[in-house]
Design an enzyme around this catalytic site. Sequence first.
Site, mmCIF file in Angstrom:
data_model
loop_
_atom_site.group_PDB
_atom_site.id
_atom_site.type_symbol
_atom_site.label_atom_id
_atom_site.label_comp_id
_atom_site.label_asym_id
_atom_site.label_seq_id
_atom_site.Cartn_x
_atom_site.Cartn_y
_atom_site.Cartn_z
ATOM 1 N N ASP A 140 35.612 33.522 44.312
ATOM 2 C CA ASP A 140 36.231 34.844 44.282
ATOM 3 C C ASP A 140 35.199 35.968 44.242
ATOM 4 O O ASP A 140 34.065 35.768 43.803
ATOM 5 C CB ASP A 140 37.148 34.973 43.064
ATOM 6 C CG ASP A 140 38.303 33.989 43.080
ATOM 7 O OD1 ASP A 140 38.657 33.537 44.181
ATOM 8 O OD2 ASP A 140 38.832 33.675 41.996
ATOM 9 N N MET A 141 35.635 37.151 44.640
ATOM 10 C CA MET A 141 34.760 38.323 44.704
ATOM 11 C C MET A 141 34.034 38.567 43.377
ATOM 12 O O MET A 141 32.838 38.846 43.363
ATOM 13 C CB MET A 141 35.577 39.554 45.090
ATOM 14 C CG MET A 141 34.770 40.835 45.131
ATOM 15 S SD MET A 141 35.722 42.253 45.731
ATOM 16 C CE MET A 141 36.752 42.592 44.298
#
Length: 304
Positions: A140-141
Amino acid sequence: MEELLCFEIQDQDRNCRIDRYLSGQMEGYSRSFIQKLLKDGKVSVSGKPVKASYKVQPGERVEALIPEPENPEILPENIPLDILYEDEDVLIVNKPKGMVVHPSAGHYSHTLVNAVMYHCRGQLSGINGVLRPGIVHRIDMDTTGALVVCKNDASHQALAEQLAVHSITRKYRALVHGNIREDEGTVTGAIGRHPTDRKKMAVNEKNGKPAVTHYRVLERFGAYTYIECELETGRTHQIRVHMASIGHPLVGDTVYGPKKCPFPKLQGQTLHAMVLGFRHPRTGEYLEVTAPLPQYFEKLLAEL
């Protein structure tokens, strides 16, 4: 063909501006892209187009029509990389917080893909197409840590096969809410899309895919617990969903945990992909790297 995204407004989002609400829900889409959707009348509430300043109310149904993506030109960008390992077949990087792994609609620059395209001079596998060259798995970011990039199709295929049979070692460090009683444990529960919120995943035995997360306690801080999680499977948001499902959401994860973070300076969940190990696609020998904890995580643990 346009893609229709649907969201149901929850009580905690009462009176939130719709542009801000959608920015939080549509990970990977830029704020300017969402603003353009609103301007073009592509966002509606209860069937009626609304402006960016519209304030949402609980129970409302929001629909966003995403235009069919063009074939954008993804350009190499000279973005510094923290390289943990590199050879002619694979590149393993320590991804920083806040960096998206690959381009998506309305977000075609400043991603890890742009950075590795520059670094590898275009020598990347093409199996996943123009938006995801070299990318065989994602984090994830706001998750940091080790991520492998494949430089050719043969290495990509070999690693994809290892992922499919769950033979890749993936160990994460996380800080969760609450004091986990057991020293170690396993969470099982199929993970699939949340029934009403596209951005979220959920334990969904009916429509989800099997998922297994092993965890062990490293340190207890009373209201928080520092743990290591080892993935047996690799579903979207797996650790975040599984730990929340047993009452211990990740600190900083406002999607699956408390909406108000106890540490305001945190940017997203405290989750770090620390250990990554696999059979090298060319030599067959086991290769393992360790990504050091990021500074923000070390500082938080020291404070606790």
